[in-house]
Scaffold this motif. Structure first.
Motif, mmCIF file in Angstrom:
data_model
loop_
_atom_site.group_PDB
_atom_site.id
_atom_site.type_symbol
_atom_site.label_atom_id
_atom_site.label_comp_id
_atom_site.label_asym_id
_atom_site.label_seq_id
_atom_site.Cartn_x
_atom_site.Cartn_y
_atom_site.Cartn_z
ATOM 1 N N HIS A 33 0.822 -1.203 0.000
ATOM 2 C CA HIS A 33 0.000 0.000 0.000
ATOM 3 C C HIS A 33 0.862 1.262 0.000
ATOM 4 C CE1 HIS A 33 -3.317 2.694 0.949
ATOM 5 N NE2 HIS A 33 -2.597 3.160 1.961
ATOM 6 N N TRP A 34 1.974 1.236 0.738
ATOM 7 C CA TRP A 34 2.804 2.421 0.870
ATOM 8 C C TRP A 34 3.936 2.516 -0.153
ATOM 9 C CZ3 TRP A 34 2.312 1.725 6.758
ATOM 10 C CH2 TRP A 34 1.296 2.557 7.242
ATOM 11 N N GLU B 268 3.494 9.332 17.530
ATOM 12 C CA GLU B 268 2.058 9.113 17.695
ATOM 13 C C GLU B 268 1.332 9.114 16.355
ATOM 14 O OE1 GLU B 268 0.501 8.103 20.471
ATOM 15 O OE2 GLU B 268 2.535 8.044 21.274
ATOM 16 N N ARG B 269 1.738 10.003 15.448
ATOM 17 C CA ARG B 269 1.113 10.068 14.123
ATOM 18 C C ARG B 269 1.334 8.773 13.343
ATOM 19 N NH1 ARG B 269 3.214 11.676 9.369
ATOM 20 N NH2 ARG B 269 5.051 12.597 10.353
ATOM 21 N N ILE B 270 2.553 8.258 13.371
ATOM 22 C CA ILE B 270 2.863 7.035 12.618
ATOM 23 C C ILE B 270 2.211 5.821 13.269
ATOM 24 C CG2 ILE B 270 4.712 5.543 11.764
ATOM 25 C CD1 ILE B 270 4.358 8.328 10.349
ATOM 26 N N LYS B 271 2.185 5.762 14.590
ATOM 27 C CA LYS B 271 1.474 4.674 15.275
ATOM 28 C C LYS B 271 0.010 4.677 14.849
ATOM 29 C CE LYS B 271 2.035 4.619 19.763
ATOM 30 N NZ LYS B 271 2.370 5.010 21.156
ATOM 31 N N GLY B 272 -0.590 5.838 14.775
ATOM 32 C CA GLY B 272 -1.984 5.948 14.352
ATOM 33 C C GLY B 272 -2.184 5.497 12.918
ATOM 34 N N ALA B 273 -1.258 5.884 12.043
ATOM 35 C CA ALA B 273 -1.355 5.487 10.634
ATOM 36 C C ALA B 273 -1.233 3.973 10.479
ATOM 37 C CB ALA B 273 -0.276 6.190 9.816
ATOM 38 N N VAL B 274 -0.262 3.388 11.171
ATOM 39 C CA VAL B 274 -0.081 1.932 11.104
ATOM 40 C C VAL B 274 -1.323 1.219 11.642
ATOM 41 C CG1 VAL B 274 1.247 -0.020 12.035
ATOM 42 C CG2 VAL B 274 2.444 2.001 11.178
ATOM 43 N N SER C 26 -4.498 2.285 12.009
ATOM 44 C CA SER C 26 -5.710 2.450 11.202
ATOM 45 C C SER C 26 -5.633 1.675 9.895
ATOM 46 C CB SER C 26 -5.996 3.927 10.937
ATOM 47 O OG SER C 26 -5.001 4.507 10.129
ATOM 48 N N HIS C 27 -4.469 1.661 9.265
ATOM 49 C CA HIS C 27 -4.330 0.897 8.024
ATOM 50 C C HIS C 27 -4.439 -0.605 8.278
ATOM 51 C CE1 HIS C 27 -3.002 4.667 6.248
ATOM 52 N NE2 HIS C 27 -3.142 4.089 5.067
ATOM 53 N N LEU C 28 -3.812 -1.092 9.331
ATOM 54 C CA LEU C 28 -3.918 -2.530 9.634
ATOM 55 C C LEU C 28 -5.350 -2.926 9.933
ATOM 56 C CD1 LEU C 28 -0.688 -3.280 11.688
ATOM 57 C CD2 LEU C 28 -1.307 -4.181 9.452
ATOM 58 N N ASP C 29 -6.074 -2.101 10.680
ATOM 59 C CA ASP C 29 -7.482 -2.400 10.958
ATOM 60 C C ASP C 29 -8.295 -2.447 9.666
ATOM 61 O OD1 ASP C 29 -7.831 -3.034 13.622
ATOM 62 O OD2 ASP C 29 -8.173 -0.964 14.247
ATOM 63 N N ARG C 30 -7.981 -1.572 8.721
ATOM 64 C CA ARG C 30 -8.688 -1.589 7.438
ATOM 65 C C ARG C 30 -8.412 -2.874 6.663
ATOM 66 N NH1 ARG C 30 -7.231 3.176 3.925
ATOM 67 N NH2 ARG C 30 -6.407 4.006 5.869
ATOM 68 N N PHE C 31 -7.142 -3.299 6.629
ATOM 69 C CA PHE C 31 -6.782 -4.511 5.903
ATOM 70 C C PHE C 31 -7.298 -5.760 6.601
ATOM 71 C CE2 PHE C 31 -3.046 -1.848 4.388
ATOM 72 C CZ PHE C 31 -3.677 -1.499 3.205
ATOM 73 N N ALA C 32 -7.433 -5.701 7.908
ATOM 74 C CA ALA C 32 -7.876 -6.851 8.710
ATOM 75 C C ALA C 32 -9.341 -6.701 9.097
ATOM 76 C CB ALA C 32 -7.007 -6.965 9.955
ATOM 77 N N PHE C 33 -10.152 -6.163 8.197
ATOM 78 C CA PHE C 33 -11.546 -5.841 8.536
ATOM 79 C C PHE C 33 -12.324 -7.033 9.068
ATOM 80 C CE2 PHE C 33 -11.522 -7.007 4.083
ATOM 81 C CZ PHE C 33 -12.650 -7.800 3.929
ATOM 82 N N ARG C 34 -11.952 -8.246 8.677
ATOM 83 C CA ARG C 34 -12.673 -9.429 9.173
ATOM 84 C C ARG C 34 -12.393 -9.696 10.652
ATOM 85 N NH1 ARG C 34 -11.368 -11.238 3.849
ATOM 86 N NH2 ARG C 34 -13.276 -11.517 2.660
ATOM 87 N N GLU C 35 -11.232 -9.251 11.155
ATOM 88 C CA GLU C 35 -10.916 -9.438 12.564
ATOM 89 C C GLU C 35 -10.780 -8.123 13.327
ATOM 90 O OE1 GLU C 35 -7.161 -11.509 13.343
ATOM 91 O OE2 GLU C 35 -6.632 -11.388 11.261
ATOM 92 N N ALA C 36 -11.073 -7.023 12.679
ATOM 93 C CA ALA C 36 -10.959 -5.707 13.327
ATOM 94 C C ALA C 36 -12.056 -5.524 14.369
ATOM 95 C CB ALA C 36 -11.041 -4.606 12.276
ATOM 96 N N PRO C 37 -11.805 -4.740 15.385
ATOM 97 C CA PRO C 37 -10.557 -4.020 15.575
ATOM 98 C C PRO C 37 -9.480 -4.920 16.171
ATOM 99 C CG PRO C 37 -12.045 -3.499 17.366
ATOM 100 C CD PRO C 37 -12.791 -4.403 16.417
ATOM 101 N N LEU C 38 -8.289 -4.778 15.629
ATOM 102 C CA LEU C 38 -7.147 -5.515 16.163
ATOM 103 C C LEU C 38 -6.730 -4.880 17.489
ATOM 104 C CD1 LEU C 38 -5.050 -5.855 12.893
ATOM 105 C CD2 LEU C 38 -6.349 -7.665 14.030
#
Length: 95
Positions: A23-24, A68-74, A76-88
């Motif tokens: 993605h990145w 904090e900004r990068i932790k948030g980006a990581v 939120s993106h992981l939760d989007r990709f893992a939507f079947r098990e989100a929220p991680l």
């Protein structure tokens, strides 16, 4: 440098690592394979490692606000990709 790590419990660590890195790749300096990835942001670096117990993420940044900004980006993106098990579960450990 500010630093924070997390082990995100999932059975799909390699899949999510690869999705996140792909993605990145269009706008950041990214290197990855099925087990390890590095994403270089402005003022920070995220390192991802697929483990049997989950996805291990380490973020190093030049300051606390960038961290904090990068932790948030990581997260939120992981939760989007893992939507079947989100929220991680993200239990970040600073230091």
């Amino acid at each position: 440098m500010a630093r924070s790590t997390v082990l995100v419990p999932t059975e799909h660590a390699s899949k999510y690592l690869q999705q996140l890195c792909k993605h990145w790749t269009h706008r950041l300096d990214v290197t990855f394979d099925a087990q390890h990835g590095t994403v270089k942001f402005e003022g920070s670096v995220a390192t991802l490692d697929a483990r049997d117990s989950g996805l291990e993420v380490a973020v190093e940044a030049t300051d606390a606000a960038t961290l904090e900004r990068i932790k948030g980006a990581v997260s939120s993106h992981l939760d989007r990709f893992a939507f079947r098990e989100a929220p991680l579960k993200f239990d970040w450990v600073d230091g």
